[in-house]
Motif scaffolding. Structure first.
Motif, PDB file in Angstrom:
ATOM      1  N   PHE A 340       0.870  -1.047  -0.313  1.00  0.00           N
ATOM      2  CA  PHE A 340       0.020   0.022  -0.272  1.00  0.00           C
ATOM      3  C   PHE A 340       0.719   0.880   0.190  1.00  0.00           C
ATOM      4  O   PHE A 340       0.704   2.406  -0.594  1.00  0.00           O
ATOM      5  N   ARG A 341       2.000   1.166   1.128  1.00  0.00           N
ATOM      6  CA  ARG A 341       2.061   2.309   0.790  1.00  0.00           C
ATOM      7  C   ARG A 341       3.649   2.460  -0.305  1.00  0.00           C
ATOM      8  O   ARG A 341       3.985   3.969  -0.725  1.00  0.00           O
ATOM      9  N   THR A 342       3.988   1.295  -0.870  1.00  0.00           N
ATOM     10  CA  THR A 342       4.257   1.986  -2.095  1.00  0.00           C
ATOM     11  C   THR A 342       3.623   2.463  -3.020  1.00  0.00           C
ATOM     12  O   THR A 342       4.377   3.158  -4.369  1.00  0.00           O
ATOM     13  N   LEU A 343       2.465   1.918  -3.310  1.00  0.00           N
ATOM     14  CA  LEU A 343       1.481   2.660  -4.360  1.00  0.00           C
ATOM     15  C   LEU A 343       1.404   4.498  -4.115  1.00  0.00           C
ATOM     16  O   LEU A 343       1.150   4.987  -4.993  1.00  0.00           O
ATOM     17  N   VAL A 344       1.516   4.668  -2.512  1.00  0.00           N
ATOM     18  CA  VAL A 344       0.800   5.981  -1.953  1.00  0.00           C
ATOM     19  C   VAL A 344       2.297   7.095  -2.384  1.00  0.00           C
ATOM     20  O   VAL A 344       1.748   7.820  -2.846  1.00  0.00           O
ATOM     21  N   ALA A 345       3.937   6.528  -2.347  1.00  0.00           N
ATOM     22  CA  ALA A 345       4.505   6.297  -2.199  1.00  0.00           C
ATOM     23  C   ALA A 345       4.770   7.540  -4.042  1.00  0.00           C
ATOM     24  O   ALA A 345       5.971   7.853  -4.523  1.00  0.00           O
ATOM     25  N   GLY A 346       3.682   6.318  -4.521  1.00  0.00           N
ATOM     26  CA  GLY A 346       4.022   7.020  -5.954  1.00  0.00           C
ATOM     27  C   GLY A 346       4.647   5.718  -7.230  1.00  0.00           C
ATOM     28  O   GLY A 346       4.323   6.178  -8.522  1.00  0.00           O
ATOM     29  N   ALA A 347       5.313   4.715  -6.811  1.00  0.00           N
ATOM     30  CA  ALA A 347       5.493   3.820  -7.783  1.00  0.00           C
ATOM     31  C   ALA A 347       4.910   2.813  -8.329  1.00  0.00           C
ATOM     32  O   ALA A 347       3.752   2.745  -7.486  1.00  0.00           O
ATOM     33  N   THR A 348       4.937   2.161  -8.953  1.00  0.00           N
ATOM     34  CA  THR A 348       4.114   0.646  -9.155  1.00  0.00           C
ATOM     35  C   THR A 348       4.485  -0.065  -9.161  1.00  0.00           C
ATOM     36  O   THR A 348       4.990  -0.309  -8.659  1.00  0.00           O
ATOM     37  N   LEU A 349       3.377  -0.737  -8.274  1.00  0.00           N
ATOM     38  CA  LEU A 349       3.450  -2.527  -7.884  1.00  0.00           C
ATOM     39  C   LEU A 349       3.189  -3.567  -9.043  1.00  0.00           C
ATOM     40  O   LEU A 349       2.166  -3.688  -9.877  1.00  0.00           O
ATOM     41  N   ALA A 350       4.465  -4.302  -9.233  1.00  0.00           N
ATOM     42  CA  ALA A 350       4.462  -5.419 -10.744  1.00  0.00           C
ATOM     43  C   ALA A 350       3.909  -6.680  -9.931  1.00  0.00           C
ATOM     44  O   ALA A 350       4.729  -7.306  -8.936  1.00  0.00           O
ATOM     45  N   TYR A 351       3.363  -7.911 -10.493  1.00  0.00           N
ATOM     46  CA  TYR A 351       2.993  -9.157 -10.014  1.00  0.00           C
ATOM     47  C   TYR A 351       3.676  -9.996 -11.012  1.00  0.00           C
ATOM     48  O   TYR A 351       3.292 -10.156 -12.378  1.00  0.00           O
ATOM     49  N   GLN A 352       4.815 -10.408 -10.932  1.00  0.00           N
ATOM     50  CA  GLN A 352       5.712 -11.383 -11.568  1.00  0.00           C
ATOM     51  C   GLN A 352       5.699 -12.689 -11.512  1.00  0.00           C
ATOM     52  O   GLN A 352       6.021 -13.261 -10.724  1.00  0.00           O
ATOM     53  N   PRO A 353       4.561 -13.396 -12.538  1.00  0.00           N
ATOM     54  CA  PRO A 353       4.500 -14.836 -12.414  1.00  0.00           C
ATOM     55  C   PRO A 353       5.411 -15.762 -12.084  1.00  0.00           C
ATOM     56  O   PRO A 353       5.883 -16.919 -11.607  1.00  0.00           O
ATOM     57  N   ASP A 354       6.898 -15.169 -13.234  1.00  0.00           N
ATOM     58  CA  ASP A 354       8.022 -16.182 -13.607  1.00  0.00           C
ATOM     59  C   ASP A 354       9.002 -16.594 -11.756  1.00  0.00           C
ATOM     60  O   ASP A 354       9.589 -17.083 -12.082  1.00  0.00           O
ATOM     61  N   ALA A 355       8.469 -15.495 -11.546  1.00  0.00           N
ATOM     62  CA  ALA A 355       9.451 -15.416 -10.735  1.00  0.00           C
ATOM     63  C   ALA A 355       8.898 -16.339  -8.634  1.00  0.00           C
ATOM     64  O   ALA A 355       7.703 -16.000  -8.226  1.00  0.00           O
ATOM     65  N   ILE A 356       9.005 -17.806  -9.007  1.00  0.00           N
ATOM     66  CA  ILE A 356       8.466 -18.269  -7.864  1.00  0.00           C
ATOM     67  C   ILE A 356       8.766 -18.941  -7.230  1.00  0.00           C
ATOM     68  O   ILE A 356      10.101 -19.252  -7.029  1.00  0.00           O
ATOM     69  N   VAL A 357       7.717 -18.908  -5.703  1.00  0.00           N
ATOM     70  CA  VAL A 357       8.281 -19.438  -4.311  1.00  0.00           C
ATOM     71  C   VAL A 357       7.156 -20.530  -4.312  1.00  0.00           C
ATOM     72  O   VAL A 357       6.229 -20.577  -4.352  1.00  0.00           O
TER      73      VAL A 357
END
Length: 455
Positions: A340-357
């Motif tokens: 949430f705070r990443t978005l409020v700071a004006g940055a983009t949040l990305a979901y990358q399904p290739d990064a698998i755990v």
């Protein structure tokens, strides 16, 4: 193209169906580039399982979806073929879409000699080009693993991290209020010189993560849990996602079960799995989605067991709120608040399904009620912490809160079939957790900020 529209999301079959008695399901990894080989979660292999099998299906290393099949003892080839057939039958759209995208890019590019490593064979896979470019000058990544009294699980996690072979990887283990020295002995013995050991004496996942944030040297800081196995390309996929745009401040990834050996694990996966799908996405306040709860629906962005931030950004927003997270009265919410705070700071949040755990769910069936309450508590704590840390967002939250309560109570019912939906008891527990969450956060915040002498 930034890679975020490469694949359409395939239909993902339900991972496990309820039946009695429960039959264990073996989880495997299958890439259509090597259909004659199955691997264990996290990379080891090849393996030859039998019985019920759930397979992550990939093409050119990219995850497409999951399929299931049942094999007979001694017929490993038959099981592999059954899984491949299931991929082409159930994920045909995803396979065709990926290959069509590769063909379009290959036709559009005039590839210079050496543009893709591996010559002609690699040249047929332009989907690999962005990652190959990143790996020519890879950013340093600090990986943080917080742990508490689980040295056995920690060893498997660290082994998987070191198997990645990522060239600039700093691994930090934070021992959070441990009851013994087993984790320290493991790190200083088995991993001497390869893993850094830190100790945070005060319990709380956010505190542990902040301890590592103060010590990390990488441009990117990634977090996973001690009960996970990371995919061999996990760090590279994270680096690729950040390289797509300087505006991306946080990357989350796909989390899949590493095992489904018990009824308890099957129930936890069906009711509360962390899987966010197989399609890359991105969110920002500048281009909000058509979701009335955004950006307070932070649970949809990812999970703390698979998240990464630009280190400078995370430090700039103050790291994680120490009154949130597992090990505090808040019970959770630290990861959601970070998103949430990443978005409020004006940055983009990305979901990358290739990064698998790959995550090892609790084997105990009794863990499900506690998890249901914990989901609600973590979300409630996040909402309270969001207002405390970003008071300017209070009006937006007030407009969304009624729908937020409804969302918390119903978000999973629609995702399961008639035999696997949330029971009324579990729904009630989650709502109770939601109502408890703000109180838990306030209690934790008071304990965090009160004077050391308790006065």
């Amino acid at each position: 193209m930034n890679g975020y529209d490469r694949r359409t999301e395939p239909a993902c079959p339900r991972l496990v169906a309820r039946e009695s008695p429960y039959t264990a399901v073996r989880v495997v990894d299958l890439d259509l580039d090597e259909p004659g080989e199955l691997r264990s979660p996290g990379g080891p292999g090849p393996i030859e399982p039998d019985g019920r099998v759930l397979a992550l299906a990939r093409l050119h290393g990219h995850p497409l979806g999951v399929v299931t099949a049942t094999g007979r003892p001694g017929d490993a080839a038959g099981l592999r073929q059954a899984l491949v057939d299931a991929v082409h039958r159930e994920l045909a759209g995803a396979v065709a879409g990926h290959r069509a995208a590769d063909a379009r890019e290959l036709a559009a590019r005039e590839l210079a000699d050496g543009e893709l490593p591996g010559g002609d064979a690699a040249g047929a896979r332009p989907c690999r080009l962005p990652r190959a470019r990143v790996l020519r000058d890879p950013p340093a990544i600090s990986v943080v693993v917080a742990t508490r009294n689980r040295a056995g699980a920690l060893r498997h996690c660290l082994d998987s991290l070191l198997r990645t072979g990522y060239p600039h990887l700093e691994v930090l283990v934070v021992d959070n209020a441990p009851a013994d020295d087993s984790a320290e002995a493991l790190v200083r013995g088995r991993y001497q010189g390869r893993v850094r050991y830190l100790r945070e004496p005060v319990a709380g996942l956010a505190r542990a993560h902040n301890r590592a944030l103060a010590e990390a040297t990488g441009r990117i800081i990634a977090f996973t849990d001690d009960d996970t196995l990371v995919d061999p390309e996990w760090p590279a996929a994270i680096a690729e996602a950040f390289a797509a745009s300087d505006r991306i401040g946080c990357v989350t990834g796909l989390i899949l079960p590493a095992e489904l050996e018990t009824r308890g694990q099957a129930d936890l996966q069906r009711h509360g799995g962390y899987d966010k799908g197989f399609t890359a996405r991105a969110w920002s306040l500048a281009d909000p989605p058509c979701d009335p709860l955004f950006p307070f629906n932070a649970g949809r962005f990812g999970s703390g067991a698979n998240m990464a931030f630009r280190t400078a950004l995370l430090r700039r927003i103050g790291g994680f709120d120490p009154a949130t997270g597992t090990g505090t009265a808040a019970r959770g919410g630290d990861d959601l608040l970070g998103f949430f705070r990443t978005l409020v700071a004006g940055a983009t949040l990305a979901y990358q399904p290739d990064a698998i755990v790959w995550h090892r769910p609790s084997r105990s069936r009794g863990a499900l009620p506690a998890q249901a309450f914990g989901y609600g508590a973590g979300f409630g704590a996040f909402l309270a912490a969001a207002v405390a840390n970003e008071p300017g967002m209070l009006p937006a939250l007030a407009r969304r809160l009624p729908r937020g309560v409804h969302y918390a109570a119903t978000r999973r019912r629609g995702a399961a079939g008639p035999d696997g939906g949330w029971s009324g008891r579990l729904t009630l527990l989650e709502v109770q957790g939601l109502l408890y969450g703000p109180l838990g956060y306030l209690r934790s915040r008071y304990r965090t900020h009160r004077p050391p002498d308790g006065s």
